[in-house]
Design a protein around this motif. Structure first.
Motif, PDB file in Angstrom:
ATOM      1  N   GLU A 122       2.112   8.796  11.247  1.00 14.54           N
ATOM      2  CA  GLU A 122       0.787   8.193  11.371  1.00 14.54           C
ATOM      3  C   GLU A 122       0.320   7.614  10.044  1.00 14.54           C
ATOM      4  N   PHE A 123       0.669   8.294   8.936  1.00 17.11           N
ATOM      5  CA  PHE A 123       0.252   7.808   7.626  1.00 17.11           C
ATOM      6  C   PHE A 123       0.972   6.506   7.274  1.00 17.11           C
ATOM      7  N   ARG A 124       2.241   6.373   7.672  1.00 10.03           N
ATOM      8  CA  ARG A 124       2.968   5.130   7.406  1.00 10.03           C
ATOM      9  C   ARG A 124       2.355   3.983   8.218  1.00 10.03           C
ATOM     10  N   ILE A 125       2.008   4.271   9.467  1.00  9.17           N
ATOM     11  CA  ILE A 125       1.363   3.246  10.302  1.00  9.17           C
ATOM     12  C   ILE A 125       0.042   2.825   9.679  1.00  9.17           C
ATOM     13  N   HIS A 126      -0.727   3.811   9.211  1.00  6.04           N
ATOM     14  CA  HIS A 126      -2.026   3.515   8.588  1.00  6.04           C
ATOM     15  C   HIS A 126      -1.845   2.622   7.364  1.00  6.04           C
ATOM     16  N   HIS A 127      -0.843   2.945   6.543  1.00 12.43           N
ATOM     17  CA  HIS A 127      -0.588   2.148   5.340  1.00 12.43           C
ATOM     18  C   HIS A 127      -0.166   0.725   5.701  1.00 12.43           C
ATOM     19  N   ASP A 128       0.751   0.593   6.662  1.00 10.36           N
ATOM     20  CA  ASP A 128       1.252  -0.728   7.035  1.00 10.36           C
ATOM     21  C   ASP A 128       0.156  -1.591   7.650  1.00 10.36           C
ATOM     22  N   VAL A 129      -0.715  -0.983   8.446  1.00  7.32           N
ATOM     23  CA  VAL A 129      -1.817  -1.745   9.057  1.00  7.32           C
ATOM     24  C   VAL A 129      -2.768  -2.238   7.972  1.00  7.32           C
ATOM     25  N   ASN A 130      -3.067  -1.376   7.009  1.00  2.00           N
ATOM     26  CA  ASN A 130      -3.935  -1.792   5.902  1.00  2.00           C
ATOM     27  C   ASN A 130      -3.318  -2.937   5.109  1.00  2.00           C
ATOM     28  N   GLU A 131      -2.021  -2.837   4.837  1.00  2.00           N
ATOM     29  CA  GLU A 131      -1.340  -3.899   4.094  1.00  2.00           C
ATOM     30  C   GLU A 131      -1.363  -5.214   4.872  1.00  2.00           C
TER      31      GLU A 131
END
Length: 891
Positions: free
Chosen positions: A3-12
């Motif tokens: 979930e944290f990787r998804i959150h980071h990628d969406v922000n980027e």
């Protein structure tokens, strides 16, 4: 993907697209998590996606060229990315937005470049350079470029790798070759500038007979095929990592020249392979590349033996150009494959697992070409030996010996003691992590099990026990993946069993959870808490700054010795902890993480309100390694939240019971003077019913059933990850069902508790005043004054004063309502309590319906057991439905 990787990628992605505002990141994350599905790459799907993009692209040649370049570098997830892009070409709305976004970004970049540009004047030159001088200059620049782009980057790369490896292995320096190995280019075995054979012949080769030309060219070719320039065939200087090219005397007969050009690719491949072997033989490039270079060197030796035999034939005059072409046919294919592999490894800058992935993929790509596949299989087996040695140590003993950072598991410097000190320390997740680019493609499916196997054994080793897997066998690369998959499965099962038995039996994990954690943090030990709260009640009423911690510790020790908790062997691990925030603030800070309110809540001054000992009090527990993997600081913090929640409810219940006891003096008054107590008694009983039912719900309908599920799951757990998962799930469910993860419910419940406390304080003040006044009257009536017994006039005067005092007390019973009487104050409390209680029941009804949290309905059934609140709740539900219903158009 976490979930944290998804959150980071969406922000980027939102940042790159310059998307601001809108519905927020959380909305996109929820959509991605709900709608994601695994992508299974196949050759057909990847090829069709590539064709679709090429057809859509304005410059298909550039796209295909870039795709081939990335494919040669063995770029991971390339096919899945191409598949995603092919899907985007079908979405016109998204394409239109991306085109507009690209246009806007280009305009912004152009504006920035224009504003920051500087005008330069180019001086005009009137001098002219002759063609001969220009050619000389070109040659000089070419030689300088060749030296600067080949030698310096290799030295620079080696230096970077050396620094990185020495930093990782500070206690054990990595061996390196002496500098003279690189300073003597003749040792490399590749073409050197200025080493061509003497060209003192007076006759150009074109003037010689055809037989003489062929004889001299065969001799030249034998030199060129081993990396030495000939008289009429010379190697061109290299620029970067390009393939070797050759210059052939233009006067050579065309028929001979045609055959020479067919043979020269063998020399080019030999040059590429030789340079690769010499470069990757250095220690800095890792053991896998070193083993691959050694295997290639073995094959090159066979090639050199062939050339030596051909030279022998040539000296006897038995070797023609056609025979040379015939004899090198088998070798040509071998060197071509070796050169292709060397080029791919160089382009992809592969080391360790990434090199093995490339070799494995190449091996599979040569299916149908048995000779090429056998060659690649030989190289992959040889290169995988050092990698599998690291793997065997990891899965059989829990040890990582990876000085060159080639293995898929990377070790980080973390101290296991911090797991009890820092809430955010994720020792279990961060001490050992998987490096995606170092996972060989044939071990991709087993990566998680490989990581877990070594971690399990490593935990046992750090506790001073040496473990060696009894089913250990040598892991050998094979195209049949099932062979080493079975070995990894056996090692994983052994490691899981060893660690689980170690924690459950030797370290008594279940005893710690059921005999200590459950008794103290979940308030399962009733007599202990009665003793403890009786002993510490006065101390905990003080402001937190005035509390002496050592006194609380002594009282805790006394309560433990006086109760059945004295039989707990782990009772000495229980400690006192005074928190800097009250429970509500702590929970809101946790719930506000990654939200818009986080900054405001975190920056709030914690000293704005003075905390009492009751609001700051909590237990803490000392957990030693390796139990701290399960009962970590994060888990203990959750236990503390549950404890503080129930402890405060227990305190409120005791206060309400004390009010009930103190209110018994109302029986001494006549009916007409005590009737206004009825409203206070009724409200007190409603509050007590509310608090007791909430406690019953939390303890017997949430924690006890969930605890039994946890115990059952832990008995069935097969590995430590299952234990961690079940334990975390237990805590999450308890926090959720106890309304501690919903800020809205939490705030309403907090207000209800505050109203109860304020009511008890008001009633205690009033009854104490009444009791004191009654005692003074009784003392006066029984003993009189120093002048003698009271007279009738004095008795009448005392009665008047008492009546006036009661009136004043009733008017000033509550500091918040100085102008209201006691009855009005009670009515105000009643109104506030009823309003917030109805609000809580309504919100519980909504959440239990919308979020399918049916366990919360039990609170409504318990508090509204006789339907007292049903009519109000139905009315509130009807009003909410009317507001949500769309307006009907007028007919």
């Amino acid at each position: 993907m976490s979930e944290f990787r998804i959150h980071h990628d969406v922000n980027e992605l939102l940042s790159l697209l310059r998307v601001h505002g809108g519905e927020g990141v959380e909305v996109y994350i929820d959509l991605l998590q709900k709608n994601r599905m695994p992508y299974v790459t196949t050759t057909v799907s990847a090829h069709s996606a590539k064709v679709k993009i090429a057809e859509f692209s304005r410059t298909p040649e550039d796209f295909l060229k870039k795709y081939d370049e990335l494919k040669s570098k063995n770029t991971r997830h390339l096919d899945s990315l191409v598949y995603l892009l092919s899907k985007l070409t079908e979405d016109k709305e998204t394409l239109q937005y991306l085109q507009q976004n690209a246009k806007e970004r280009a305009e912004l970049a152009a504006n920035a470049a224009t504003s920051g540009s500087t005008n330069f004047s180019i001086p005009s030159s009137t001098s002219k350079i002759s063609l001969q001088e220009l050619e000389e200059l070109r040659k000089q620049l070419g030689s300088v470029t060749a030296n600067s782009t080949v030698q310096q980057p290799l030295e620079f790369t080696r230096k970077i790798l050396q620094d990185k490896q020495n930093k990782k292995n500070s206690g054990q320096p990595i061996p390196i070759f002496p500098s003279w190995v690189y300073e003597r280019p003749a040792l490399i075995g590749d073409f050197l500038n200025g080493t061509s054979l003497s060209t003192d012949t007076t006759l150009p080769i074109g003037t010689l007979p055809l037989a003489s030309q062929e004889s001299m060219i065969v001799e030249d070719l034998l030199y060129v095929l081993i990396g030495v320039d000939g008289r009429y065939i010379t190697a061109q200087p290299l620029v970067g990592r390009q393939n070797r090219s050759f210059s052939v005397d233009p006067n050579l007969d065309l028929s001979i020249k045609e055959l020479v050009t067919r043979i020269l690719p063998v020399a080019a491949s030999y040059s590429t392979v030789t340079r690769f072997i010499e470069e990757k033989s250095s220690f800095e490039y890792g053991q896998v590349n070193h083993a691959l270079a050694a295997a290639m060197r073995t094959l090159v030796k066979e090639y050199m033996i062939l050339i030596t035999q051909l030279e022998h034939l040539q000296r006897q005059g038995l070797l023609s150009l056609q025979k040379l072409w015939f004899y090198i046919q088998p070798t040509m294919r071998t060197l071509e494959i070796l050169a292709s592999l060397a080029t791919s490894v160089d382009k992809g800058e592969c080391m360790g697992g990434s090199t093995l992935s490339l070799l494995h993929d190449k091996t599979f790509n040569y299916t149908g070409d048995s000779q090429a596949q056998e060659l690649c299989l030989y190289l992959t087996k040889a290169a995988s030996v050092p990698y599998f040695e690291i793997l065997e140590k990891w899965i059989y003993r829990g040890i990582i010996n990876d000085p060159y950072s080639e293995f898929m598991v990377e070790e980080h410097e973390l101290q296991k003691e911090k797991i009890q000190e820092d809430y955010n320390d994720k020792y279990w997740d961060q001490r050992y992590t998987v490096v995606q680019q170092q996972i060989p493609s044939f071990l991709q499916k087993m990566a998680d099990k490989i990581l877990s196997t070594g971690k399990y054994l490593n935990v046992v080793r750090e506790c001073g026990r040496d473990v060696t897997c009894p089913v250990a066998k040598e892991v050998i690369y094979t195209l049949k993946e099932r062979a080493y998959v079975e070995q990894i499965e056996k090692a994983y099962n052994y490691a899981s069993k060893v660690l689980l038995n170690f924690l459950m039996e030797e370290k008594e994990l279940m005893a710690h959870l059921s005999r200590s954690i459950k008794h103290y943090f979940l308030m399962d030990q009733g007599d202990f808490f009665v003793h403890f709260m009786d002993l510490t009640e006065e101390e905990l009423k003080k402001p937190v700054d005035d509390i002496i911690t050592t006194r609380l510790e002594a009282l805790l020790e006394l309560a433990l010795r006086m109760s059945t908790a004295n039989t707990d062997p782990f009772k000495d691990d229980l400690k006192i902890d005074l928190m800097p925030h009250d429970l509500i603030t702590q929970l809101l800070r946790v719930l506000a993480i990654e939200t818009k309110q986080e900054k405001a809540i975190v920056s709030a001054d914690p000293t704005e309100l003075t905390l009492s000992g009751l609001e700051a009090f909590s237990f803490d527990y000392i957990v030693k390694w390796p139990l701290s993997l399960i009962i970590s600081r994060k888990a203990l913090t959750r236990y503390q939240m549950l404890f503080r929640h129930m402890f405060y409810c227990k305190h409120v219940e005791r206060q309400l019971c004390n009010v009930w006891i103190s209110n018994k003096m109302a029986k001494q008054f006549s009916l007409h003077s005590a009737k206004w107590f009825a409203g206070a008694f009724t409200l007190r009983q409603r509050m007590l019913n509310f608090v007791q039912n909430i406690q019953y719900y939390m303890m017997f309908e949430v924690m006890e059933p969930t605890w039994h599920i946890l115990e059952k799951n832990l008995k069935l757990a097969s590995n430590i990850d299952d234990v961690l998962s079940h334990h975390t799930s237990f805590l999450d469910n308890c926090l959720k069902d106890c309304m501690l993860t919903n800020p809205e419910l939490l705030k309403i419940f907090s207000k209800l508790m505050s109203i109860c406390v304020m009511f008890t304080n008001c009633m205690q003040r009033f009854t104490q005043s009444m009791k004191l006044d009654n005692e003074m009257d009784r003392f006066t009536l029984e003993h009189g004054t120093m002048l003698g017994p009271p007279t009738e006039e004095e008795l009448a005067e005392d009665a008047a004063k008492k009546k006036l005092a009661n009136k004043l007390l009733a008017e000033h019973a509550d500091n918040f309502h100085l102008t209201s009487g006691f009855e009005a104050t009670i009515n105000k409390f009643d109104s506030n309590f009823s309003t917030h209680l109805l609000d809580l029941l309504d919100k519980l009804s909504v959440y239990s319906t919308n979020d399918c949290e049916h366990s919360m309905l039990n609170i409504i059934y318990r508090l509204d057991f006789n339907g007292f609140y049903t009519e109000h709740l139905e009315h509130m539900s009807a009003e909410r439905s009317q507001k949500a219903a769309p307006l009907l158009p007028c007919l």
